[in-house]
Scaffold this active site. Structure first.
Site: not given
Length: 341
Positions: A53, A207, A209, A211-212, A214, A217
């Site tokens: 990371y 992950s 969500l 990658g967003g 859920l 957005k």
């Protein structure tokens, strides 16, 4: 915040884990420290990072946070991972004893700790016999450098092989699996979840969500733009916009999450997380937030429990598309057997 044991170990962790993949890239030191402080303040006790990371910067930030918060290390169960390239050399990647020896020592230095609670193989390595990797992990446990062994991104047969060989050789067992798992990605339920249930391995979903997706957005047939991950790169990784937009199942899931969130008066993220945290074999769900506001929103899920009807609606909307064999109803029927009467 609720708490569970880490797999079948006696170590207790919070049911939500703070993931730090954004630290050092999308999240600077001040924002990262604020997230870590908030997470612990809200009862969080589990932090996950990895050497890869931000090329080690995430671990360094967590290490500086430990150094500036005397006593906080004893309140936290710390997890990190090794496997992916950390340099240009032929042995700067993989699960060999050579690479993992260097990787573990480097992680300990960056994190400024003497022991890592959960050290994880970040993915399978086809070049290294799993026996070599498991023996390294066992040696590290005996040396006091790590406490528990975990893996990430293994397939079903890889996880089962690691579990059985570890038991056969009387080595430190694999206690956790870290896979992608969310309402849009449920294929782990075919093989990986049953292995985890049979072997007592705790699941740490990443992950959660999608990658967003859920969080609500993204919109149907309107490619994202602006300061979001898909806005900056619509073809980014497994959450790429076009394939998911074309799949009607995506919007069926998103609409169901939105409806339940509206009925409950909570965010869509909270609903998606609350569904996942109570799935079979799940120990702790890894939260990945770029900002403090996102983390605040995610943590509202700690106070939300879905009822049976809500879970059923989400299960039905997100049911994976599957062929009859081997995972569909005919295949399952072949494997079924019940006591007569």
């Amino acid at each position: 915040m609720r708490y569970r044991t880490l797999g079948t170990t006696g170590t207790v962790v919070s049911t939500y884990c703070l993931g730090t993949m954004t630290f050092g890239a999308e999240t600077d030191d001040d924002e990262a420290f604020a997230q870590l402080d908030l997470f612990v303040e809200r009862g969080g006790t589990f932090i996950d990072t990895a050497d890869v990371y931000s090329a080690g910067m995430s671990e360094q930030i967590v290490g500086r946070w430990f150094a500036e918060r005397p006593g906080i290390r004893d309140r936290v169960v710390l997890a990190t991972k090794g496997r992916f390239p950390m340099g240009p050399g032929a042995n700067d990647a993989g699960l060999s004893r050579t690479h993992l020896t260097r990787a573990l020592e480097a992680s300990l230095r960056r994190l400024e700790v003497e022991t890592i609670d959960l050290y994880q193989a970040h993915a399978w390595d086809p070049l290294t016999p799993i026996e070599e990797t498991l023996r390294f992990f066992d040696d590290a446990v005996r040396a006091g450098k790590i406490r528990y062994v975990g893996v990430s991104n293994f397939t079903g047969w890889q996880l089962q092989k690691a579990a059985l060989i570890g038991r056969h050789l009387n080595l430190s067992p694999v206690v956790t699996l870290q896979p992608q798992y969310n309402l849009l990605a449920r294929d782990v339920e075919f093989e990986l979840v049953p292995v985890c249930e049979q072997e007592g391995i705790g699941i740490l979903p990443w992950s959660p969500l999608g990658g967003g997706w859920l969080t609500g957005k993204y919109s149907r047939d309107s490619r994202p733009a602006g300061a979001t991950r898909l806005g900056e790169n619509p073809q980014r990784g497994m959450e790429a916009y076009d394939p998911r937009n074309r799949d009607e199942r995506t919007w069926r899931v998103v609409d169901t999450v939105r409806d339940i969130a509206a009925e409950r008066g909570v965010s869509m993220a909270a609903v998606a997380l609350a569904w996942l945290v109570d799935r079979p074999a799940v120990t702790s769900v890894i939260l990945g937030a770029r900002t403090l506001a996102q983390l605040e929103d995610n943590l509202t899920a700690t106070g939300l429990t879905l009822d049976a009807k809500e879970r059923e609606r989400l299960d039905e909307a997100s049911a994976p598309v599957v062929a009859d064999y081997p995972y569909g109803a005919p295949g399952r029927e072949q494997r079924d057997r019940r006591v007569p009467g």
